[in-house]
Design a protein around this motif. Structure first.
Motif, mmCIF file in Angstrom:
data_model
loop_
_atom_site.group_PDB
_atom_site.id
_atom_site.type_symbol
_atom_site.label_atom_id
_atom_site.label_comp_id
_atom_site.label_asym_id
_atom_site.label_seq_id
_atom_site.Cartn_x
_atom_site.Cartn_y
_atom_site.Cartn_z
ATOM 1 N N ASP A 36 0.867 -1.179 0.000
ATOM 2 C CA ASP A 36 0.000 0.000 0.000
ATOM 3 C C ASP A 36 0.909 1.237 0.000
ATOM 4 N N LEU A 37 1.048 1.891 -1.160
ATOM 5 C CA LEU A 37 1.977 3.010 -1.311
ATOM 6 C C LEU A 37 1.649 4.179 -0.398
ATOM 7 N N GLY A 38 0.370 4.380 -0.100
ATOM 8 C CA GLY A 38 -0.029 5.463 0.794
ATOM 9 C C GLY A 38 0.511 5.279 2.199
ATOM 10 N N ARG A 39 0.708 4.055 2.608
ATOM 11 C CA ARG A 39 1.259 3.767 3.938
ATOM 12 C C ARG A 39 2.756 3.456 3.859
ATOM 13 N N LEU A 40 3.180 2.881 2.743
ATOM 14 C CA LEU A 40 4.586 2.499 2.590
ATOM 15 C C LEU A 40 5.504 3.722 2.633
ATOM 16 N N THR A 41 5.129 4.766 1.932
ATOM 17 C CA THR A 41 5.992 5.951 1.874
ATOM 18 C C THR A 41 6.273 6.536 3.261
ATOM 19 N N PRO A 42 5.252 6.847 4.064
ATOM 20 C CA PRO A 42 5.575 7.406 5.383
ATOM 21 C C PRO A 42 6.274 6.400 6.305
ATOM 22 N N ASP A 43 5.993 5.114 6.138
ATOM 23 C CA ASP A 43 6.641 4.111 6.988
ATOM 24 C C ASP A 43 8.127 3.979 6.660
ATOM 25 N N VAL A 44 8.478 3.996 5.374
ATOM 26 C CA VAL A 44 9.895 3.934 4.991
ATOM 27 C C VAL A 44 10.588 5.239 5.373
ATOM 28 N N LYS A 45 9.882 6.346 5.215
ATOM 29 C CA LYS A 45 10.451 7.636 5.618
ATOM 30 C C LYS A 45 10.762 7.615 7.110
ATOM 31 N N ALA A 46 9.815 7.148 7.924
ATOM 32 C CA ALA A 46 9.988 7.148 9.375
ATOM 33 C C ALA A 46 11.044 6.156 9.853
ATOM 34 N N ASN A 47 11.208 5.039 9.139
ATOM 35 C CA ASN A 47 12.140 4.005 9.576
ATOM 36 C C ASN A 47 13.516 4.093 8.937
ATOM 37 N N VAL A 48 13.617 4.685 7.744
ATOM 38 C CA VAL A 48 14.899 4.698 7.029
ATOM 39 C C VAL A 48 15.313 6.110 6.611
ATOM 40 N N ALA A 49 14.474 6.798 5.861
ATOM 41 C CA ALA A 49 14.877 8.083 5.278
ATOM 42 C C ALA A 49 15.198 9.130 6.353
ATOM 43 N N ASP A 50 14.390 9.204 7.402
ATOM 44 C CA ASP A 50 14.669 10.173 8.466
ATOM 45 C C ASP A 50 15.978 9.845 9.177
ATOM 46 N N ALA A 51 16.216 8.569 9.436
ATOM 47 C CA ALA A 51 17.472 8.150 10.070
ATOM 48 C C ALA A 51 18.660 8.453 9.163
ATOM 49 N N PHE A 52 18.486 8.230 7.862
ATOM 50 C CA PHE A 52 19.550 8.510 6.896
ATOM 51 C C PHE A 52 19.894 9.998 6.906
ATOM 52 N N GLU A 53 18.883 10.840 6.968
ATOM 53 C CA GLU A 53 19.152 12.282 6.990
ATOM 54 C C GLU A 53 19.881 12.678 8.268
ATOM 55 N N GLN A 54 19.539 12.069 9.399
ATOM 56 C CA GLN A 54 20.267 12.333 10.647
ATOM 57 C C GLN A 54 21.717 11.898 10.509
ATOM 58 N N ALA A 55 21.945 10.735 9.923
ATOM 59 C CA ALA A 55 23.314 10.245 9.730
ATOM 60 C C ALA A 55 24.086 11.182 8.802
ATOM 61 N N ARG A 56 23.414 11.658 7.763
ATOM 62 C CA ARG A 56 24.068 12.589 6.835
ATOM 63 C C ARG A 56 24.442 13.893 7.534
ATOM 64 N N ARG A 57 23.574 14.393 8.423
ATOM 65 C CA ARG A 57 23.902 15.605 9.171
ATOM 66 C C ARG A 57 25.146 15.396 10.029
ATOM 67 N N ALA A 58 25.235 14.252 10.683
ATOM 68 C CA ALA A 58 26.411 13.962 11.505
ATOM 69 C C ALA A 58 27.669 13.875 10.636
ATOM 70 N N ALA A 59 27.560 13.244 9.472
ATOM 71 C CA ALA A 59 28.706 13.132 8.564
ATOM 72 C C ALA A 59 29.112 14.512 8.033
ATOM 73 N N ARG A 60 28.125 15.360 7.724
ATOM 74 C CA ARG A 60 28.436 16.733 7.271
ATOM 75 C C ARG A 60 29.136 17.515 8.375
ATOM 76 N N TYR A 61 28.701 17.302 9.601
ATOM 77 C CA TYR A 61 29.353 17.966 10.737
ATOM 78 C C TYR A 61 30.819 17.553 10.809
ATOM 79 N N VAL A 62 31.101 16.268 10.678
ATOM 80 C CA VAL A 62 32.482 15.780 10.718
ATOM 81 C C VAL A 62 33.317 16.444 9.621
ATOM 82 N N GLN A 63 32.718 16.619 8.447
ATOM 83 C CA GLN A 63 33.450 17.231 7.333
ATOM 84 C C GLN A 63 33.558 18.750 7.443
ATOM 85 N N SER A 64 32.757 19.369 8.300
ATOM 86 C CA SER A 64 32.722 20.835 8.364
ATOM 87 C C SER A 64 33.728 21.435 9.343
ATOM 88 N N VAL A 65 34.297 20.616 10.200
ATOM 89 C CA VAL A 65 35.222 21.125 11.212
ATOM 90 C C VAL A 65 36.482 20.260 11.232
#
Length: 172
Positions: A36-65
């Motif tokens: 069910d794409l209507g439920r799949l999108t927010p579920d993948v976002k909540a379980n994977v995409a949001d975590a990936f963006e947090q990880a990317r922010r941490a990696a950008r921080y490491v590269q910024s200083v």
């Protein structure tokens, strides 16, 4: 830059490598598992995409200083990562759920509007990560597996396998 902060669930610093792990335990509904794409999108976002963006922010921080400092809230322990020591950063998301095999095929769901830039984490479940770490012969093999696991998203041939199938094939 100066004064920057980044939340980080877990990190493994093994120069010249850094593994950034972000964990999520959002609901993964049965309807999502059935496509069910209507439920799949927010579920993948909540379980994977949001975590990936947090990880990317941490990696950008490491590269910024020149020296990134992470402080564990509960103990005050610090992890200092020098930018010039890092050759490769592995962004990893860990979910409480198996995500019905989608974690190993994130490129196939790009049409959902997630991962628009074509970059993907090594997405896995906590149970599968536990098995991989128990049976992995050492940290160098673990990192090589992580590299191969990330490369699967860029493969032209579509592979339909879960984490344990992929790890078993890797070990063989």
């Amino acid at each position: 830059g100066p004064g920057a902060t980044a939340e980080l669930d877990s990190a493994i610093h093994w120069p010249p490598f850094l593994i950034v792990l972000e964990a999520k335990a959002a609901q993964f509904r049965f309807a999502s598992q059935l496509g069910d794409l209507g439920r799949l999108t927010p579920d993948v976002k909540a379980n994977v995409a949001d975590a990936f963006e947090q990880a990317r922010r941490a990696a950008r921080y490491v590269q910024s200083v020149p020296e990134a400092v992470f402080i564990e809230n509960s103990t005050g322990r610090t992890l200092v990562v020098r930018r010039d020591e890092i050759q490769r950063t592995y962004l990893t998301t860990v979910s409480l759920h198996h995500l019905a095999g989608i974690a190993t095929r994130l490129a196939s769901i790009q049409g959902l509007g997630l991962f628009g830039d074509g970059e993907y984490p090594w997405a896995t479940s906590v149970a599968d990560l536990d098995l991989v770490t128990q049976f992995c012969p050492g940290p160098d093999v673990f990192l090589h597996y992580a590299e191969r696991r990330l490369a699967i998203q860029r493969e032209v041939v579509k592979i339909q396998a879960d984490e344990i199938d992929l790890f078993g094939a890797y070990l063989k």
